[in-house]
Design a protein around this motif. Structure first.
Motif, PDB file in Angstrom:
ATOM      1  N   MET A   1       0.832  -1.385  -0.097  1.00  0.00           N
ATOM      2  CA  MET A   1       0.107  -0.051   0.060  1.00  0.00           C
ATOM      3  C   MET A   1       0.856   1.347   0.092  1.00  0.00           C
ATOM      4  O   MET A   1       2.047   1.450   0.899  1.00  0.00           O
ATOM      5  CB  MET A   1      -0.856  -0.094   1.230  1.00  0.00           C
ATOM      6  N   LEU A   2       0.918   2.179  -1.023  1.00  0.00           N
ATOM      7  CA  LEU A   2       1.465   3.306  -0.963  1.00  0.00           C
ATOM      8  C   LEU A   2       0.813   4.511  -0.703  1.00  0.00           C
ATOM      9  O   LEU A   2      -0.524   4.635  -0.672  1.00  0.00           O
ATOM     10  CB  LEU A   2       1.792   3.502  -2.694  1.00  0.00           C
ATOM     11  N   GLU A   3       1.406   5.168   0.214  1.00  0.00           N
ATOM     12  CA  GLU A   3       0.883   6.564   0.817  1.00  0.00           C
ATOM     13  C   GLU A   3       1.760   7.613   0.565  1.00  0.00           C
ATOM     14  O   GLU A   3       3.177   7.400   0.219  1.00  0.00           O
ATOM     15  CB  GLU A   3       0.753   6.410   2.440  1.00  0.00           C
ATOM     16  N   GLU A   4       1.291   8.835   0.414  1.00  0.00           N
ATOM     17  CA  GLU A   4       2.150  10.022   0.336  1.00  0.00           C
ATOM     18  C   GLU A   4       2.539  10.833   1.599  1.00  0.00           C
ATOM     19  O   GLU A   4       1.435  10.887   2.321  1.00  0.00           O
ATOM     20  CB  GLU A   4       1.556  10.990  -0.752  1.00  0.00           C
ATOM     21  N   ALA A   5       3.540  11.399   1.868  1.00  0.00           N
ATOM     22  CA  ALA A   5       3.933  12.045   3.055  1.00  0.00           C
ATOM     23  C   ALA A   5       4.760  13.320   2.385  1.00  0.00           C
ATOM     24  O   ALA A   5       5.492  13.222   1.816  1.00  0.00           O
ATOM     25  CB  ALA A   5       5.004  11.304   3.757  1.00  0.00           C
ATOM     26  N   ILE A   6       4.092  14.575   3.000  1.00  0.00           N
ATOM     27  CA  ILE A   6       4.915  15.745   2.889  1.00  0.00           C
ATOM     28  C   ILE A   6       5.930  15.947   4.214  1.00  0.00           C
ATOM     29  O   ILE A   6       5.486  15.899   5.094  1.00  0.00           O
ATOM     30  CB  ILE A   6       3.843  17.026   2.711  1.00  0.00           C
ATOM     31  N   VAL A   7       7.129  16.103   3.516  1.00  0.00           N
ATOM     32  CA  VAL A   7       8.166  16.352   4.456  1.00  0.00           C
ATOM     33  C   VAL A   7       8.900  17.603   3.990  1.00  0.00           C
ATOM     34  O   VAL A   7       9.030  18.152   2.835  1.00  0.00           O
ATOM     35  CB  VAL A   7       9.107  15.108   4.620  1.00  0.00           C
ATOM     36  N   THR A   8       9.892  18.183   4.903  1.00  0.00           N
ATOM     37  CA  THR A   8      10.855  19.174   4.879  1.00  0.00           C
ATOM     38  C   THR A   8      12.271  18.590   4.689  1.00  0.00           C
ATOM     39  O   THR A   8      12.565  17.961   5.629  1.00  0.00           O
ATOM     40  CB  THR A   8      10.686  20.361   5.902  1.00  0.00           C
ATOM     41  N   CYS A   9      12.746  18.942   3.591  1.00  0.00           N
ATOM     42  CA  CYS A   9      14.300  18.366   3.489  1.00  0.00           C
ATOM     43  C   CYS A   9      15.025  18.984   4.418  1.00  0.00           C
ATOM     44  O   CYS A   9      15.046  20.302   4.603  1.00  0.00           O
ATOM     45  CB  CYS A   9      14.738  18.963   1.921  1.00  0.00           C
ATOM     46  N   PRO A  10      16.007  18.148   5.234  1.00  0.00           N
ATOM     47  CA  PRO A  10      16.758  18.865   6.123  1.00  0.00           C
ATOM     48  C   PRO A  10      17.901  19.743   5.823  1.00  0.00           C
ATOM     49  O   PRO A  10      18.722  20.317   6.420  1.00  0.00           O
ATOM     50  CB  PRO A  10      17.293  17.656   7.075  1.00  0.00           C
ATOM     51  N   CYS A  12      17.926  21.550   2.392  1.00  0.00           N
ATOM     52  CA  CYS A  12      17.563  22.771   1.290  1.00  0.00           C
ATOM     53  C   CYS A  12      16.068  23.526   1.959  1.00  0.00           C
ATOM     54  O   CYS A  12      15.717  24.526   1.587  1.00  0.00           O
ATOM     55  CB  CYS A  12      17.305  22.322   0.128  1.00  0.00           C
ATOM     56  N   TRP A  13      15.532  22.681   3.002  1.00  0.00           N
ATOM     57  CA  TRP A  13      14.295  23.345   3.680  1.00  0.00           C
ATOM     58  C   TRP A  13      13.052  23.316   2.809  1.00  0.00           C
ATOM     59  O   TRP A  13      12.175  24.049   3.214  1.00  0.00           O
ATOM     60  CB  TRP A  13      14.618  24.509   4.678  1.00  0.00           C
TER      61      TRP A  13
END
Length: 61
Positions: A1-10, A12-13
């Motif tokens: 099962m694939l899900e999407e997650a929004i994260v902030t790159c550590p 380049c922010w």
């Protein structure tokens, strides 16, 4: 099962979207940022109810 997650790159922010495969349970792996191409460690924690958390940290000291 694939899900999407929004994260902030550590590095380049920038906010990026990661596709997370929950079928394998909790995992730790390396993925390159789609904006700056620097490597980051992705930690996926899947709980018993199917919920999940995603954390990222820089691989560069």
């Amino acid at each position: 099962m694939l899900e999407e997650a929004i994260v902030t790159c550590p590095c380049c922010w920038e906010e990026i979207v990661l596709e997370i495969d929950l079928s394998g349970g909790s995992a730790v792996y390396t993925e390159d940022c789609s904006v700056c191409c620097r490597p980051m460690t992705v930690r996926v924690t899947v709980d018993e109810e199917g919920g999940f958390e995603v954390g990222v940290e820089s691989e560069e000291g």
